[in-house]
Enzyme design. Sequence first.
Site, PDB file in Angstrom:
ATOM      1  N   LYS A  21       0.828  -1.298  -0.017  1.00  0.00           N
ATOM      2  CA  LYS A  21      -0.009   0.110   0.122  1.00  0.00           C
ATOM      3  C   LYS A  21       0.999   1.151  -0.084  1.00  0.00           C
ATOM      4  CE  LYS A  21      -1.751   1.505   4.220  1.00  0.00           C
ATOM      5  NZ  LYS A  21      -1.625   2.839   4.293  1.00  0.00           N
ATOM      6  N   ASN A  22       1.773   1.236   1.013  1.00  0.00           N
ATOM      7  CA  ASN A  22       2.562   2.574   1.022  1.00  0.00           C
ATOM      8  C   ASN A  22       3.433   2.852  -0.085  1.00  0.00           C
ATOM      9  OD1 ASN A  22       1.232   2.919   3.265  1.00  0.00           O
ATOM     10  ND2 ASN A  22       2.810   2.580   4.734  1.00  0.00           N
ATOM     11  N   ARG A 121       1.894  13.802  13.742  1.00  0.00           N
ATOM     12  CA  ARG A 121       2.283  13.818  12.117  1.00  0.00           C
ATOM     13  C   ARG A 121       2.404  15.020  11.644  1.00  0.00           C
ATOM     14  NH1 ARG A 121      -0.653   8.265   9.999  1.00  0.00           N
ATOM     15  NH2 ARG A 121       1.314   8.266   9.110  1.00  0.00           N
ATOM     16  N   ARG A 397      -8.797   0.337   4.977  1.00  0.00           N
ATOM     17  CA  ARG A 397      -7.863   1.086   4.256  1.00  0.00           C
ATOM     18  C   ARG A 397      -6.599   0.322   3.748  1.00  0.00           C
ATOM     19  NH1 ARG A 397      -6.558   5.685   8.111  1.00  0.00           N
ATOM     20  NH2 ARG A 397      -4.668   5.691   6.483  1.00  0.00           N
TER      21      ARG A 397
HETATM   22  C1  UD1 Z   1       4.666   6.426   6.720  1.00  0.00           C
HETATM   23  C2  UD1 Z   1       3.697   5.281   6.632  1.00  0.00           C
HETATM   24  C3  UD1 Z   1       3.149   4.776   7.840  1.00  0.00           C
HETATM   25  C4  UD1 Z   1       4.370   4.402   8.869  1.00  0.00           C
HETATM   26  C5  UD1 Z   1       5.274   5.592   8.877  1.00  0.00           C
HETATM   27  C6  UD1 Z   1       6.571   5.254   9.575  1.00  0.00           C
HETATM   28  C7  UD1 Z   1       2.656   5.926   4.315  1.00  0.00           C
HETATM   29  C8  UD1 Z   1       1.611   6.291   3.632  1.00  0.00           C
HETATM   30  N1  UD1 Z   1       2.680   5.906   5.905  1.00  0.00           N
HETATM   31  O1  UD1 Z   1       3.885   7.473   7.437  1.00  0.00           O
HETATM   32  O2  UD1 Z   1       2.375   3.542   7.552  1.00  0.00           O
HETATM   33  O3  UD1 Z   1       3.878   4.408   9.975  1.00  0.00           O
HETATM   34  O4  UD1 Z   1       5.679   5.896   7.479  1.00  0.00           O
HETATM   35  O5  UD1 Z   1       7.236   4.002   8.928  1.00  0.00           O
HETATM   36  O6  UD1 Z   1       3.590   5.457   3.836  1.00  0.00           O
HETATM   37  N2  UD1 Z   1       7.836  13.709  10.965  1.00  0.00           N
HETATM   38  C9  UD1 Z   1       8.102  15.007  11.357  1.00  0.00           C
HETATM   39  N3  UD1 Z   1       8.077  15.890  10.491  1.00  0.00           N
HETATM   40  C10 UD1 Z   1       7.720  15.594   9.181  1.00  0.00           C
HETATM   41  C11 UD1 Z   1       7.344  14.313   8.915  1.00  0.00           C
HETATM   42  C12 UD1 Z   1       7.359  13.396   9.922  1.00  0.00           C
HETATM   43  O7  UD1 Z   1       8.358  15.265  12.621  1.00  0.00           O
HETATM   44  O8  UD1 Z   1       7.663  16.317   8.304  1.00  0.00           O
HETATM   45  C13 UD1 Z   1       7.974  12.766  12.103  1.00  0.00           C
HETATM   46  C14 UD1 Z   1       6.572  12.018  12.340  1.00  0.00           C
HETATM   47  O9  UD1 Z   1       5.732  12.711  13.565  1.00  0.00           O
HETATM   48  C15 UD1 Z   1       7.077  10.610  12.817  1.00  0.00           C
HETATM   49  C16 UD1 Z   1       8.397  10.301  12.067  1.00  0.00           C
HETATM   50  O10 UD1 Z   1       8.879  11.496  11.673  1.00  0.00           O
HETATM   51  O11 UD1 Z   1       7.636  10.659  14.543  1.00  0.00           O
HETATM   52  C17 UD1 Z   1       8.149   9.238  11.096  1.00  0.00           C
HETATM   53  O12 UD1 Z   1       7.058   9.650  10.291  1.00  0.00           O
HETATM   54  P1  UD1 Z   1       7.082   9.580   8.700  1.00  0.00           P
HETATM   55  O13 UD1 Z   1       8.084   8.525   8.421  1.00  0.00           O
HETATM   56  O14 UD1 Z   1       7.199  10.684   7.864  1.00  0.00           O
HETATM   57  O15 UD1 Z   1       5.710   8.822   8.593  1.00  0.00           O
HETATM   58  P2  UD1 Z   1       4.661   8.844   7.423  1.00  0.00           P
HETATM   59  O16 UD1 Z   1       5.216   9.259   6.137  1.00  0.00           O
HETATM   60  O17 UD1 Z   1       3.563  10.044   7.922  1.00  0.00           O
END
Ligand code: UD1
Length: 432
Positions: A21-22, A121, A397
């Site tokens: 999915k991701n 997030r 989902r």
């Molecule tokens: C993606 C996955 C999700 C998974 C996560 C971690 C998708 C659609 N979703 O979510 O299923 O749980 O990776 O493997 O692929 N963060 C910040 N600032 C940012 C972005 C992230 O501080 O701009 C932090 C987040 O709060 C979190 C960490 O970085 O603590 C990791 O988040 P991230 O890897 O970005 O997760 P997603 O891409 O939202």
Amino acid sequence: MEFVIKGGKPLHGETAIAGAKNAALGLLAASIMADEDVFVRNIPDVSDVNTLLEAIADTGARVKRISRHEVLMNGSSIRSFIVNNRYIRRMRAGYYMLGALLGKYHYAEVALPGGCTIGSRPIDQHLKGFEALGAKTSIRNSMVLVEASELHGSNIYFDTVTVGATINVMMAAVFAKGRTVLENAAREPHVVDVANFLNSMGARIKGAGTDVIRIDGVQKLHGTDYSVIPDQIEAGTFMAAAAATRGNVLVKNVIPKHLECISQKLREIGCEVQEYDDSVRVIAENRPLRSAKIKTLPYPGFPTDMQPQIAVVLATARGTSTVNETIFENRFKYVDELNRMGTNISVEGNIAIITGVPELKGAQLVAPDLRAGAALVIAALAADGESVVEEINYILRGYEDFVEKLQLLGGSIGLAESEEEARKFFLKAGIV
Ligand code: UD1
């Protein structure tokens, strides 16, 4: 709609894993960056992917579902660079349209992302990356606006390891002039898959899968024919289901290397895990399972998306386990639900302390998010007696044919639209 489950039967047999999915979400967004036909195969038929396809079609891009798992995309007919809340509030990955549209058209307006409420997030790292490429960013009326007169290569150090920002900024950088270097980049298999996909369209991305990704800008991308990698988390979920129900399941169509960390933990807990070229078998029947320490980390560490499922395995393993969640701060919402099934779990800050109990009891449960929802289903399959899991839209989902796959493994699970249907299911299952 809810899942109705009569637990207590070990899962046995074989199951085949769908496309990731991701990865699909990232590369479907990226597909609009070409003005030629792009075939994407092995896309999972899950609501997050289908919602993103609707959002992409709404921009004017051509989106033609060739079959359940194949889609033909073409970005040449895009007329709108706006992706509104109607789509995005239902999922998170709509933010990938920011990187794709910014890269190609130097403009995008995308509603602030929704998705599972597992933490705050933020998207600051996405915006930081876009700005380093020369874009102006702002947030107005819950819409994220990014625009640039031109994009130029840049050195970007992510303050935290983030899958979303790595993929998003990598996409935008494909069309930036010169070289972009992303440091402290996420190494998840889906980052690599999106990079491979873009490269198959003519992008010049090197180093995906390491923490330094180099992107040399190109002027345009061409069409491609690409197949999405198998879903590491769906595979891990079935592996955990085999372990929690003390079953024996062959999980097919996987890349065992992507599952290494999950396989090792299951072995440590006492399961036998056999690895083949593109499948893994988890054997837990007649085995005493024991406690373990889990800490979620970016890949290749233990995935946060597998944290609730492994917690269910540990809930009936002998001894006291700890599960330390380091990625998302709000990912233990399922613990109260599990404790109503008889587990002994307490949460202190970002650590769950799990003392194994001999058995779980069926209960009325509410899925708090996608992966925790899947974990509750696993717990219900392992538990003695009948359970109902509500709010299953979360689960749909991200899991294709979840009920059918579990049924094929001998799980007594069904979908019920009403109390009457639930009663009928349990009658048939020989309970009521
Ligand atoms: C993606 C996955 C999700 C998974 C996560 C971690 C998708 C659609 N979703 O979510 O299923 O749980 O990776 O493997 O692929 N963060 C910040 N600032 C940012 C972005 C992230 O501080 O701009 C932090 C987040 O709060 C979190 C960490 O970085 O603590 C990791 O988040 P991230 O890897 O970005 O997760 P997603 O891409 O939202």
